[in-house]
Design a protein around this motif. Sequence first.
Motif, PDB file in Angstrom:
ATOM      1  N   VAL A  52     -45.013 -69.840-129.183  1.00  0.00           N
ATOM      2  CA  VAL A  52     -45.715 -70.671-128.199  1.00  0.00           C
ATOM      3  C   VAL A  52     -47.064 -71.107-128.765  1.00  0.00           C
ATOM      4  O   VAL A  52     -47.853 -70.278-129.218  1.00  0.00           O
ATOM      5  CB  VAL A  52     -45.920 -69.900-126.883  1.00  0.00           C
ATOM      6  CG1 VAL A  52     -46.679 -70.756-125.879  1.00  0.00           C
ATOM      7  CG2 VAL A  52     -44.584 -69.458-126.316  1.00  0.00           C
ATOM      8  N   PRO A  59     -41.849 -79.008-124.935  1.00  0.00           N
ATOM      9  CA  PRO A  59     -42.038 -78.045-126.031  1.00  0.00           C
ATOM     10  C   PRO A  59     -40.718 -77.712-126.710  1.00  0.00           C
ATOM     11  O   PRO A  59     -39.672 -77.618-126.065  1.00  0.00           O
ATOM     12  CB  PRO A  59     -42.641 -76.824-125.331  1.00  0.00           C
ATOM     13  CG  PRO A  59     -42.277 -76.977-123.891  1.00  0.00           C
ATOM     14  CD  PRO A  59     -42.217 -78.440-123.625  1.00  0.00           C
ATOM     15  N   ARG A  91     -35.587 -70.256-123.773  1.00  0.00           N
ATOM     16  CA  ARG A  91     -36.069 -70.822-122.511  1.00  0.00           C
ATOM     17  C   ARG A  91     -36.457 -69.729-121.523  1.00  0.00           C
ATOM     18  O   ARG A  91     -37.404 -69.877-120.755  1.00  0.00           O
ATOM     19  CB  ARG A  91     -34.999 -71.742-121.908  1.00  0.00           C
ATOM     20  CG  ARG A  91     -34.801 -73.032-122.680  1.00  0.00           C
ATOM     21  CD  ARG A  91     -33.941 -74.015-121.906  1.00  0.00           C
ATOM     22  NE  ARG A  91     -32.556 -73.561-121.814  1.00  0.00           N
ATOM     23  CZ  ARG A  91     -31.623 -73.819-122.723  1.00  0.00           C
ATOM     24  NH1 ARG A  91     -31.937 -74.522-123.805  1.00  0.00           N
ATOM     25  NH2 ARG A  91     -30.379 -73.389-122.557  1.00  0.00           N
ATOM     26  N   TYR A 119     -43.446 -71.578-119.670  1.00  0.00           N
ATOM     27  CA  TYR A 119     -43.689 -72.932-119.172  1.00  0.00           C
ATOM     28  C   TYR A 119     -43.175 -73.065-117.743  1.00  0.00           C
ATOM     29  O   TYR A 119     -42.290 -72.323-117.317  1.00  0.00           O
ATOM     30  CB  TYR A 119     -42.998 -73.968-120.064  1.00  0.00           C
ATOM     31  CG  TYR A 119     -43.520 -73.995-121.474  1.00  0.00           C
ATOM     32  CD1 TYR A 119     -44.715 -74.629-121.780  1.00  0.00           C
ATOM     33  CD2 TYR A 119     -42.822 -73.367-122.505  1.00  0.00           C
ATOM     34  CE1 TYR A 119     -45.211 -74.645-123.073  1.00  0.00           C
ATOM     35  CE2 TYR A 119     -43.304 -73.376-123.804  1.00  0.00           C
ATOM     36  CZ  TYR A 119     -44.502 -74.014-124.085  1.00  0.00           C
ATOM     37  OH  TYR A 119     -44.987 -74.017-125.361  1.00  0.00           O
ATOM     38  N   GLN A 120     -43.725 -74.034-117.048  1.00  0.00           N
ATOM     39  CA  GLN A 120     -43.257 -74.342-115.707  1.00  0.00           C
ATOM     40  C   GLN A 120     -43.073 -75.844-115.583  1.00  0.00           C
ATOM     41  O   GLN A 120     -43.658 -76.629-116.339  1.00  0.00           O
ATOM     42  CB  GLN A 120     -44.254 -73.854-114.655  1.00  0.00           C
ATOM     43  CG  GLN A 120     -45.602 -74.574-114.674  1.00  0.00           C
ATOM     44  CD  GLN A 120     -46.581 -73.992-113.678  1.00  0.00           C
ATOM     45  OE1 GLN A 120     -47.150 -72.925-113.887  1.00  0.00           O
ATOM     46  NE2 GLN A 120     -46.776 -74.708-112.572  1.00  0.00           N
ATOM     47  N   ARG A 121     -42.245 -76.233-114.649  1.00  0.00           N
ATOM     48  CA  ARG A 121     -42.029 -77.660-114.431  1.00  0.00           C
ATOM     49  C   ARG A 121     -43.313 -78.314-113.938  1.00  0.00           C
ATOM     50  O   ARG A 121     -44.009 -77.781-113.080  1.00  0.00           O
ATOM     51  CB  ARG A 121     -40.918 -77.883-113.414  1.00  0.00           C
ATOM     52  CG  ARG A 121     -39.521 -77.670-113.971  1.00  0.00           C
ATOM     53  CD  ARG A 121     -38.481 -78.170-112.995  1.00  0.00           C
ATOM     54  NE  ARG A 121     -37.134 -77.988-113.501  1.00  0.00           N
ATOM     55  CZ  ARG A 121     -36.046 -78.480-112.923  1.00  0.00           C
ATOM     56  NH1 ARG A 121     -36.172 -79.182-111.803  1.00  0.00           N
ATOM     57  NH2 ARG A 121     -34.853 -78.280-113.446  1.00  0.00           N
ATOM     58  N   TRP A 137     -42.245 -79.888-119.081  1.00  0.00           N
ATOM     59  CA  TRP A 137     -42.672 -78.491-119.063  1.00  0.00           C
ATOM     60  C   TRP A 137     -44.104 -78.369-119.567  1.00  0.00           C
ATOM     61  O   TRP A 137     -44.470 -78.967-120.578  1.00  0.00           O
ATOM     62  CB  TRP A 137     -41.749 -77.640-119.941  1.00  0.00           C
ATOM     63  CG  TRP A 137     -40.313 -77.681-119.523  1.00  0.00           C
ATOM     64  CD1 TRP A 137     -39.331 -78.484-120.032  1.00  0.00           C
ATOM     65  CD2 TRP A 137     -39.705 -76.907-118.491  1.00  0.00           C
ATOM     66  NE1 TRP A 137     -38.144 -78.251-119.392  1.00  0.00           N
ATOM     67  CE2 TRP A 137     -38.332 -77.282-118.438  1.00  0.00           C
ATOM     68  CE3 TRP A 137     -40.161 -75.931-117.615  1.00  0.00           C
ATOM     69  CZ2 TRP A 137     -37.440 -76.718-117.550  1.00  0.00           C
ATOM     70  CZ3 TRP A 137     -39.268 -75.361-116.725  1.00  0.00           C
ATOM     71  CH2 TRP A 137     -37.924 -75.752-116.697  1.00  0.00           C
ATOM     72  N   VAL A 138     -44.909 -77.570-118.868  1.00  0.00           N
ATOM     73  CA  VAL A 138     -46.323 -77.406-119.216  1.00  0.00           C
ATOM     74  C   VAL A 138     -46.716 -75.941-119.067  1.00  0.00           C
ATOM     75  O   VAL A 138     -46.245 -75.252-118.154  1.00  0.00           O
ATOM     76  CB  VAL A 138     -47.227 -78.279-118.311  1.00  0.00           C
ATOM     77  CG1 VAL A 138     -48.704 -77.964-118.548  1.00  0.00           C
ATOM     78  CG2 VAL A 138     -46.962 -79.757-118.559  1.00  0.00           C
ATOM     79  N   ASN A 139     -47.559 -75.489-119.979  1.00  0.00           N
ATOM     80  CA  ASN A 139     -48.206 -74.187-119.842  1.00  0.00           C
ATOM     81  C   ASN A 139     -49.671 -74.478-119.502  1.00  0.00           C
ATOM     82  O   ASN A 139     -50.455 -74.857-120.373  1.00  0.00           O
ATOM     83  CB  ASN A 139     -48.106 -73.388-121.144  1.00  0.00           C
ATOM     84  CG  ASN A 139     -48.699 -71.992-121.031  1.00  0.00           C
ATOM     85  OD1 ASN A 139     -49.747 -71.791-120.425  1.00  0.00           O
ATOM     86  ND2 ASN A 139     -48.033 -71.014-121.621  1.00  0.00           N
ATOM     87  N   ASP A 180     -52.043 -75.283-122.624  1.00  0.00           N
ATOM     88  CA  ASP A 180     -52.049 -76.714-122.927  1.00  0.00           C
ATOM     89  C   ASP A 180     -53.336 -77.371-122.425  1.00  0.00           C
ATOM     90  O   ASP A 180     -53.868 -77.008-121.376  1.00  0.00           O
ATOM     91  CB  ASP A 180     -50.840 -77.400-122.288  1.00  0.00           C
ATOM     92  CG  ASP A 180     -49.528 -76.898-122.879  1.00  0.00           C
ATOM     93  OD1 ASP A 180     -49.565 -76.320-123.976  1.00  0.00           O
ATOM     94  OD2 ASP A 180     -48.478 -77.083-122.230  1.00  0.00           O
TER      95      ASP A 180
END
Length: 238
Positions: free
Chosen positions: A19, A57, A67, A72-74, A86-88, A92
């Motif tokens: 990650v 990602p 996965r 990450y989440q939507r 997907w974003v952290n 990010d």
Amino acid sequence: MSFASLPYELRSHIWSLAVEPRRITKVRMKKSGGSFSKKQRQQGKDILYETTSTPPPALMHVCRESRQHAPYQRAFTAGTEPRWTWVNFELDIFCVSSLYSIEDIVSHRSEVQRLQIRTDDDDDWYESATTYRVLSILYEFVNLREIQVVLEPGDLMWGDVFTEQSFGDCPRENITFVHEGSGLVLTGPQLKLVSDWRMVFSFDSEGNPPEADRLSEEIEHALDDTWHLTMAQMHEVV
């Protein structure tokens, strides 16, 4: 030995090491052309979708196990035709190319933690920040903990903006200014020091002292410490 034959704990650790922080760029919102009431617009009913040019990602495309371990989440799920990705939000960093582009981050203002601001697309950014106070929108980013401002060559006016304007609830010590050419990173007080030193105490860009007929005026100007850092304050910053 194949990767699949490694112990589960080791594979999990490897997935976590894969990650990396990403740049979430060109966030934009598309609105519907229909007719909506004020209340519906406030509820976001007129939004078709939000999107970003940042691809998903790589970890989300490897396998089911990757996965499952990917943190990450939507995101960008708003709208009637969502184009989610997907974003952290912890790692990010959301990047905008003008102060007004901050407004394009609509549905995730309470989740964004890291923000990078550029002024490539905003020639009048200083007026926007000082006269129109567009940075006040940052109060809606309640979890914002880090801001990076990318400086264009020779642009030191952000030092005054840092001193005089608010950056929402982001801790002041976590606001940094990055010189794009050299990669030099300055804190707000350091940038203010550089700006004031250049404007008040230094010679011009060619190393020449003030003209003789303006010397007394320049001295009086420098001694008026109501608008700039004093030498003692500069010493404290250094």
